[in-house]
Design an enzyme around this catalytic site. Structure first.
Site, mmCIF file in Angstrom:
data_model
loop_
_atom_site.group_PDB
_atom_site.id
_atom_site.type_symbol
_atom_site.label_atom_id
_atom_site.label_comp_id
_atom_site.label_asym_id
_atom_site.label_seq_id
_atom_site.Cartn_x
_atom_site.Cartn_y
_atom_site.Cartn_z
ATOM 1 N N ARG A 1 -55.911 15.301 26.010
ATOM 2 C CA ARG A 1 -55.900 16.781 25.583
ATOM 3 C C ARG A 1 -55.741 17.339 24.943
ATOM 4 O O ARG A 1 -54.381 16.296 23.504
ATOM 5 C CB ARG A 1 -54.918 18.201 26.585
ATOM 6 C CG ARG A 1 -55.569 17.804 27.922
ATOM 7 C CD ARG A 1 -54.800 18.785 28.732
ATOM 8 N NE ARG A 1 -53.092 18.872 28.584
ATOM 9 C CZ ARG A 1 -52.295 20.267 28.672
ATOM 10 N NH1 ARG A 1 -52.540 21.359 28.876
ATOM 11 N NH2 ARG A 1 -50.684 19.628 28.481
ATOM 12 N N SER B 1 -46.218 9.820 26.793
ATOM 13 C CA SER B 1 -45.460 10.149 27.435
ATOM 14 C C SER B 1 -45.412 7.845 28.060
ATOM 15 O O SER B 1 -45.957 8.366 29.297
ATOM 16 C CB SER B 1 -46.302 10.677 28.818
ATOM 17 O OG SER B 1 -46.507 12.241 28.419
ATOM 18 N N ASP C 1 -43.877 13.560 27.179
ATOM 19 C CA ASP C 1 -43.742 14.547 28.282
ATOM 20 C C ASP C 1 -43.388 15.373 28.903
ATOM 21 O O ASP C 1 -42.348 16.538 29.090
ATOM 22 C CB ASP C 1 -44.874 14.530 29.298
ATOM 23 C CG ASP C 1 -44.451 13.448 30.263
ATOM 24 O OD1 ASP C 1 -43.446 12.136 29.715
ATOM 25 O OD2 ASP C 1 -45.429 13.245 31.138
#
Length: 977
Positions: free
Chosen positions: A579, A640, A720
């Protein structure tokens, strides 16, 4: 017959009976208003029957409810029978049945052949009359002696022999083999039994005879026996009606509806005890003067009102009172003495049934009435025949209201558009012969093979015709086939025992198989201690390299305080989707715009250049769409994966997880790799035009002119988990822990900086990225790992690594379940030992199935649908067991997560020298958010393991996106550490 001349059908007297009645009866009936009034009072319209059905359904629901069970007239007693015969029942078993005048013993051998050729031996022992009023000890000793004598006559088998005990009295059953006698009936009044467990009393009496291999495993009900003995066409029977001297019903209810027991999975047979329906006045508008007289003359006035309208013990009495009142009104037996009709039980139900017959009924009526000295005319016989038909028709129609209520309840609770079900039926009103064949008065031994009925069943009586047709009108959403019970020699109660034995055996094997996954409090406390130990090692300068929990410093030293302002870019890479976001932090709140891009497998497992080039292409596409190419915004990068962070904007990848394996990345600074990719894309640097996207990637449209303006200002690279903590910290200043439980799992928290031996400085706090997914990689959790966990681990791309994550996260739970199901199939515990090819396919059982299957209130039909999609022919029992496996695996995951979190909060509390710690955990991840019970199980166990910590959970709203931007915002707010 019509209601007062209106064209409304009266369903108590079927059309076929009226049309076949002797023609001479009709004028006589229409000319006699007293007889017509009597018949109409016994006749119920469809509307009235529908109302009675609704009241019965309401009474059943009250009986099922924990809150209203005690006041319910329909008691809905759990039998703890949770299965019907599936044809795999095998071995020897015994049934002991206590009857009113005798004790019946049965020895049954089942061959596991679909119950097609069970072998049965039985013997009947007369019960001494004085035994009914004697002591309980004498009664049970006598029953035990019958067992001993019977076994001696059949060769005295010495192997373990499970026994089912048929005890036809009102009991409070709390388990398959636990039942306290509530009260005696049927002439029994033995002392010192009421309030005691009758199964234990019988077992104690058997043990006194040193028959230690004989074990009473279940208390049985003859209604359940009817259901078990009425299978047809390979489809099990799930409802039973008994309509004989008394009346009762049972059916397989969804266990979640039976609130009076703790079991909420699968189905359980419920014994309705519907004979008491109406004791609260629910039948007051359908009771006739004849019913009231029958009730007043009974031994229990005001009780069992439904049974007194339906049961064979009372139908003859209803007819007798109707004849007596009509005789008083000069509508019957004019001029004859009717004194004989004043005697109770002068007219028997058997005579009523005989008189109803079209061909011989008139002759039977004359014979029965003449036996009472009444000298009836042909008109009298005709009118009595019509009264008999009306009384029995009403009984059948009322029974149909109860059946319709059961059918509608089953259909609704199973969330079916249409229910197709077999209904086992027994009793003298349904068929003329008794349940057991042979002479029941002598003491003798019989042996015979038994078989289940194979031909299509059909109603064997007019009673059955009315029952089926009226039930069809009242429950049109259901298709019920009435199946005459095959229980002519006690096979039904034997099958209940066989099913009970199969359930116990299966339960033992299931418990053995699942036991390693069921962690005790001590197990979890030990995991908590090991996590704390590994945390300390990870924080130590000298021990960090050898710790399985790396405790990586993030250089994030503050959480948001509300003063942050500005526009920020955020990148989020943590799985198959990537994203890009623009986050605007304003005084009135945070506003975001984002776009999702696919990361194809070929790129995930390709080279570092291909991966980071793809990321840059996505960024450029997003900036173009958002008109941001002219701006250089501070950027927070959520990456992450396990990294060693050397600064807020410098992070060295330690290892790939989550299916990534791109070469040239491990050991490199991921921020630098991102910057180099940006440089490669700039026109004029010798790198050429934008390459074509790989197969499967999003097709990007970036004007060449825009490439000249590409510039990145990477302020922070975060995990994350850290982003989740920061995002929740914006809303709750107490949020100092981040938790991810999704595809993978990780945690972070604010540690005292003086305890972080891997960085310089003593003041303040720093967020530590635990990377706890690798907890146990050093072997400290080996005894927690089961055979199934090892099977899953061996097939992963990182075998032996991220072992804690493989016990908890969504990527692996479905695979653990799949391997357990395969083991159960192998042990013949599931799907009749027949797996599908699909079930043997890796990753075919997705973790999202666990969330669906474990949803509260989900009908088993939906579980079966999921399994059928996997080409598995699943029975409802299979569905129950699959649900139990899913629950076991997800519960263990939640409890292990809680043990890890308990170590974190307890360390924070001790660090700060607090007696009580109040802290908030920002949490994200599909498993935590989407699974119906994971969050509750996690929080409950955390409270148990860390009672001195008050922990609040706050679900993140886009932690990996908004959180990364907030890390950048906080970094721009204050100087770097």
């Amino acid at each position: 017959l019509l209601h007062a001349g209106k064209a409304r059908p009266c369903l108590s007297v079927p059309k076929v009976w009226c049309s076949l009645s002797p023609l001479s009866c009709r004028p006589a009936l229409t000319r006699c208003p007293q007889v017509q009034r009597a018949l109409l009072s016994l006749t119920l319209s469809l509307e009235k029957l529908q109302a009675v059905k609704c009241r019965m359904l309401e009474a059943m629901e009250k009986g099922l409810s924990q809150e209203t069970h005690a006041q319910a007239t329909v008691h809905m007693l759990p039998t703890f029978i949770c299965s019907t015969p599936d044809g795999t029942e095998k071995g020897d078993l015994m049934v002991v049945e206590l009857c009113q005048s005798h004790v019946r013993t049965l020895f049954v051998t089942l061959l596991g052949d679909g119950n097609q050729s069970p072998q049965l031996m039985y013997k009947i022992f007369e019960l001494p009359a004085d035994m009914l009023q004697g002591t309980g000890e004498a009664l049970f000793d006598f029953v035990a002696q019958c067992v001993q004598k019977f076994l001696e006559e059949i060769g005295n088998p010495q192997h373990r022999l499970p026994v089912g005990f048929v005890f036809p009295f009102s009991c409070r059953q709390t388990g398959l083999g636990k039942a306290e006698l509530i009260s005696w009936s049927k002439g029994f009044q033995c002392s010192d039994v009421e309030g005691k467990d009758v199964v234990q009393l019988l077992q104690a009496a058997i043990n006194k005879l040193e028959l230690y291999h004989v074990e009473v495993i279940a208390l049985l009900n003859d209604t359940v026996g009817t259901m078990m003995a009425s299978s047809w066409g390979g489809k099990p029977c799930e409802i039973a009606l008994v309509m004989g001297t008394g009346t009762n019903s049972c059916f397989m209810a969804e266990a979640r509806l039976v609130e009076v027991v703790e079991e909420n999975n699968g189905r359980m047979c419920v014994n309705s005890e519907w004979g008491c329906f109406g004791d609260d006045g629910a039948l007051s508008d359908v009771l006739t003067p004849y019913d009231h007289r029958v009730d007043q003359a009974s031994s229990n006035p005001g009780e069992r009102r439904f049974e007194k309208m339906v049961g064979g013990l009372y139908l003859g009495e209803i007819v007798r009172h109707a004849m007596l009142m009509l005789a008083t009104e000069q509508a019957l037996f004019v001029g004859a003495s009717t004194s004989a009709l004043g005697s109770k039980d002068a007219f028997k139900t058997q005579q009523v049934l005989e008189i109803m017959d079209n061909e011989t009924g008139m002759a039977k009526a004359r014979s029965a009435l003449e036996a009472l000295g009444l000298q009836p005319s042909e008109r009298d016989c005709c009118r009595v025949q019509q009264i008999c038909r009306a009384v029995v028709s009403r009984a059948a129609a009322l029974s149909a209201t109860g059946l319709a209520a059961i059918l509608s309840l089953m259909c609704r609770s199973r969330e079916l558009e249409r229910l197709v079900v077999n209904v086992g039926v027994d009793g003298e009103l349904y068929r003329a012969h008794a349940r057991y064949g042979g002479d029941t008065q002598g003491s003798w031994l019989g042996r015979m093979p038994l078989g289940m009925p194979q031909a299509r069943p059909s109603p064997s009586s007019r009673f059955g015709e009315i029952l089926q047709s009226v039930a069809g009108l009242l429950a049109p959403e259901c298709a019920a086939t009435l199946v005459p019970s095959a229980d002519t020699n006690g096979l039904g109660v034997a099958m209940v025992t066989a099913v009970a034995q199969r359930m116990l055996t299966q339960r033992h094997e299931v418990e053995q198989l699942l036991a390693p996954l069921r962690l005790s409090r001590a197990d979890l406390e030990r995991v908590q201690g090991l996590m704390r130990q590994e945390m300390e090692r990870g924080l130590g300068r000298d021990s960090n390299a050898d710790a399985s929990v790396r405790m990586l410093p993030t250089y994030v030293c503050n959480t948001p305080d509300g003063t942050e302002r500005g526009d920020f870019l955020a990148l989020d890479l943590g799985g198959t989707n990537f994203r890009v976001l623009v986050v605007r932090v304003l005084q009135e709140g945070i506003h975001m715009a984002s776009e999702i891009y696919v990361v194809p497998t070929s790129i995930m497992q390709g080279t570092s250049e291909a991966l980071f080039d793809h990321i840059i292409e996505c960024i450029m596409d997003f900036q173009t769409k958002q008109n941001l190419m002219e701006q250089v915004l501070p950027l927070g990068f959520t990456f992450s994966f396990p990294c060693q962070q050397l600064g807020l904007d410098k992070a060295v990848l330690l290892t790939w997880t989550k299916g990534f394996s791109a070469s040239g990345c491990v050991g490199q600074d991921v921020v630098q790799l991102l910057r180099e990719a940006a440089q490669r894309k700039q026109v004029g640097k010798g790198w050429g035009p934008l390459p074509s996207p790989p197969a499967g990637a999003t097709k990007l449209h970036v004007p060449i002119s825009c490439l000249q303006h590409l510039a990145l200002k990477v302020v922070a690279v975060v995990n994350d988990t850290v982003g989740t903590m920061m995002a929740c910290g914006y809303n709750d200043p107490r949020c100092e822990i981040g938790l991810i439980v999704g595809t993978g799992t990780n945690a972070c928290y604010m540690e005292e900086r003086k305890n972080v031996g891997t960085v310089e400085g003593e003041e303040g706090r720093m967020c530590i990225n635990m990377e706890w997914g690798a907890f146990g990689d050093n072997g400290c959790l080996d005894d927690i790992f089961t055979t199934f966990d090892r099977m899953v681990d061996e097939k992963t791309i990182n075998a032996g690594k991220q072992r804690f994550e493989k016990l908890i996260s969504g990527m692996y739970l479905g695979e653990i379940v799949r391997h357990i199901l395969l083991a159960m199939v192998d042990k013949q515990l599931l799907f009749r030992g027949k797996p599908s090819l699909k079930l043997q396919t890796k990753d075919i059982f997705q973790t999202k199935f666990l969330s669906t299957i474990e949803t509260d209130g989900l009908a088993l039909q939906h579980v079966q649908d999921i399994l059928r999609d996997l080409e598995l022919d699943a029975s409802f029992e299979d569905s129950v067991l699959v649900r139990e496996v899913c629950q076991t695996v997800s519960l263990r995951a939640a409890q292990l997560c809680a043990a890890g979190l308990a170590a974190v909060v307890e360390k924070m509390r001790e660090n700060r020298g607090l007696a009580q710690l109040a802290v908030t955990v920002g949490v994200d991840g599909t498993l935590y958010k989407m699974h119906p019970h994971f969050s509750h199980n996690l929080q409950q166990m955390l409270q148990d393991l860390a009672p001195n910590c008050a922990v609040t959970f706050l679900q993140s709203e886009d932690g990996s996106g908004k959180g990364a931007a907030l890390v950048a915002a906080v970094a721009c707010r204050e100087p770097s550490p």
